[in-house]
Design a protein around this motif. Structure first.
Motif, PDB file in Angstrom:
ATOM      1  N   THR A  86       0.645  -1.273   0.161  1.00  0.00           N
ATOM      2  CA  THR A  86       0.082   0.012  -0.056  1.00  0.00           C
ATOM      3  C   THR A  86       1.019   1.334   0.020  1.00  0.00           C
ATOM      4  O   THR A  86       0.654   1.987  -0.604  1.00  0.00           O
ATOM      5  CB  THR A  86      -0.939  -0.062   1.188  1.00  0.00           C
ATOM      6  OG1 THR A  86      -1.788  -1.323   0.869  1.00  0.00           O
ATOM      7  CG2 THR A  86      -1.694   1.357   1.130  1.00  0.00           C
ATOM      8  N   LEU A  87       1.918   1.380   0.730  1.00  0.00           N
ATOM      9  CA  LEU A  87       2.702   2.457   0.830  1.00  0.00           C
ATOM     10  C   LEU A  87       3.416   2.689  -0.348  1.00  0.00           C
ATOM     11  O   LEU A  87       3.497   3.744  -0.998  1.00  0.00           O
ATOM     12  CB  LEU A  87       3.884   2.434   1.983  1.00  0.00           C
ATOM     13  CG  LEU A  87       4.563   3.579   2.252  1.00  0.00           C
ATOM     14  CD1 LEU A  87       4.152   4.880   2.273  1.00  0.00           C
ATOM     15  CD2 LEU A  87       5.813   3.369   3.197  1.00  0.00           C
ATOM     16  N   ARG A 131       2.689   1.726  -3.378  1.00  0.00           N
ATOM     17  CA  ARG A 131       1.451   2.294  -4.226  1.00  0.00           C
ATOM     18  C   ARG A 131       1.566   3.603  -4.388  1.00  0.00           C
ATOM     19  O   ARG A 131       1.337   4.347  -5.292  1.00  0.00           O
ATOM     20  CB  ARG A 131       0.283   1.321  -4.234  1.00  0.00           C
ATOM     21  CG  ARG A 131       0.151   0.103  -4.863  1.00  0.00           C
ATOM     22  CD  ARG A 131      -0.949  -0.659  -4.841  1.00  0.00           C
ATOM     23  NE  ARG A 131      -2.157   0.114  -4.821  1.00  0.00           N
ATOM     24  CZ  ARG A 131      -3.152  -0.102  -3.886  1.00  0.00           C
ATOM     25  NH1 ARG A 131      -3.173  -1.347  -3.288  1.00  0.00           N
ATOM     26  NH2 ARG A 131      -4.184   0.787  -3.977  1.00  0.00           N
ATOM     27  N   GLN A 132       1.463   4.265  -3.083  1.00  0.00           N
ATOM     28  CA  GLN A 132       1.553   5.844  -2.766  1.00  0.00           C
ATOM     29  C   GLN A 132       3.018   6.335  -2.992  1.00  0.00           C
ATOM     30  O   GLN A 132       2.819   7.491  -3.737  1.00  0.00           O
ATOM     31  CB  GLN A 132       1.058   6.049  -1.555  1.00  0.00           C
ATOM     32  CG  GLN A 132      -0.308   5.372  -1.135  1.00  0.00           C
ATOM     33  CD  GLN A 132      -0.711   5.538   0.307  1.00  0.00           C
ATOM     34  OE1 GLN A 132       0.157   5.456   0.966  1.00  0.00           O
ATOM     35  NE2 GLN A 132      -1.795   5.686   0.578  1.00  0.00           N
ATOM     36  N   ASN A 174       1.327   7.371   7.847  1.00  0.00           N
ATOM     37  CA  ASN A 174       0.137   7.902   7.179  1.00  0.00           C
ATOM     38  C   ASN A 174       0.461   8.914   6.475  1.00  0.00           C
ATOM     39  O   ASN A 174      -0.561   9.966   5.961  1.00  0.00           O
ATOM     40  CB  ASN A 174      -1.008   7.959   8.156  1.00  0.00           C
ATOM     41  CG  ASN A 174      -1.204   6.653   8.796  1.00  0.00           C
ATOM     42  OD1 ASN A 174      -1.545   5.548   8.149  1.00  0.00           O
ATOM     43  ND2 ASN A 174      -1.638   6.798  10.124  1.00  0.00           N
ATOM     44  N   PRO A 192       2.487   9.742   3.015  1.00  0.00           N
ATOM     45  CA  PRO A 192       3.583   9.135   1.998  1.00  0.00           C
ATOM     46  C   PRO A 192       4.521  10.277   1.506  1.00  0.00           C
ATOM     47  O   PRO A 192       5.506  10.088   1.163  1.00  0.00           O
ATOM     48  CB  PRO A 192       2.597   8.580   0.970  1.00  0.00           C
ATOM     49  CG  PRO A 192       1.178   8.029   1.884  1.00  0.00           C
ATOM     50  CD  PRO A 192       1.185   9.220   3.013  1.00  0.00           C
TER      51      PRO A 192
END
Length: 168
Positions: free
Chosen positions: A17-18, A20-21, A151, A153
């Motif tokens: 998830t991180l 992808r950001q 939280n 990025p």
């Protein structure tokens, strides 16, 4: 040699998830990132019924599929063969990249940002060693390296940009 930076954490912490950001944020800064992802799952990037899949299943040890948009090399490995991280890095095209991001491979001696979410501090200490350049967490931790907000990025991307500048 290209800078290599791992994002390491226990499973379920949000590494993918991180990343992808972070990747679009880094690209917006002109960085061309490559990525190596470690998985413990049996995976296949090919699809049953496709010619490349059928030829590989027929016994080809390597299959390279190419089009105008992209190419992919699939290589069969011997059962229980240990992954050679340096070999995997050597497969990346240094001419077209500025940075290799690595998801996982937390035991490799490479710079890494450790992610911490909802874990007790003792479990996090298992991931901390001399290769950790920062900890990204959603809670307050006492660590000897910079602590980033998991939280946020853009803050993490900024840290990576500064790290890249100091590494060159």
């Amino acid at each position: 040699m290209l800078p290599i930076l791992a994002i390491a954490a226990w499973s379920g912490t949000g590494k993918t998830t991180l990343l992808r950001q972070l990747i679009p944020l880094l690209k917006a800064q002109g960085i061309r990132p490559g990525l190596i992802k470690h998985t413990h799952h049996d995976m296949d990037v090919d699809k049953p019924g496709k010619d490349s899949y059928e030829l590989r299943k027929a016994g080809a040890d390597q299959v390279l599929v190419a089009s105008q948009q992209r190419w992919a090399l699939m290589t069969e490995t011997a059962a229980n063969e240990t992954l050679d991280f340096n070999f995997l890095i050597s497969r990346m095209d240094a001419r077209s990249l500025d940075l290799i991001l690595v998801e996982g491979f937390k035991d490799e001696p490479i710079p890494r940002i450790v992610l911490c979410r909802d874990r007790n501090e003792e479990e996090i200490k298992e991931l901390l060693d001399e290769h950790v350049i920062a900890v990204a967490s959603d809670r307050s931790l006492e660590v000897a390296v910079p602590r980033l907000n998991l939280n946020d990025p853009p803050q993490i991307a900024h840290f990576i940009m500064q790290w890249l500048k100091s590494a060159s």
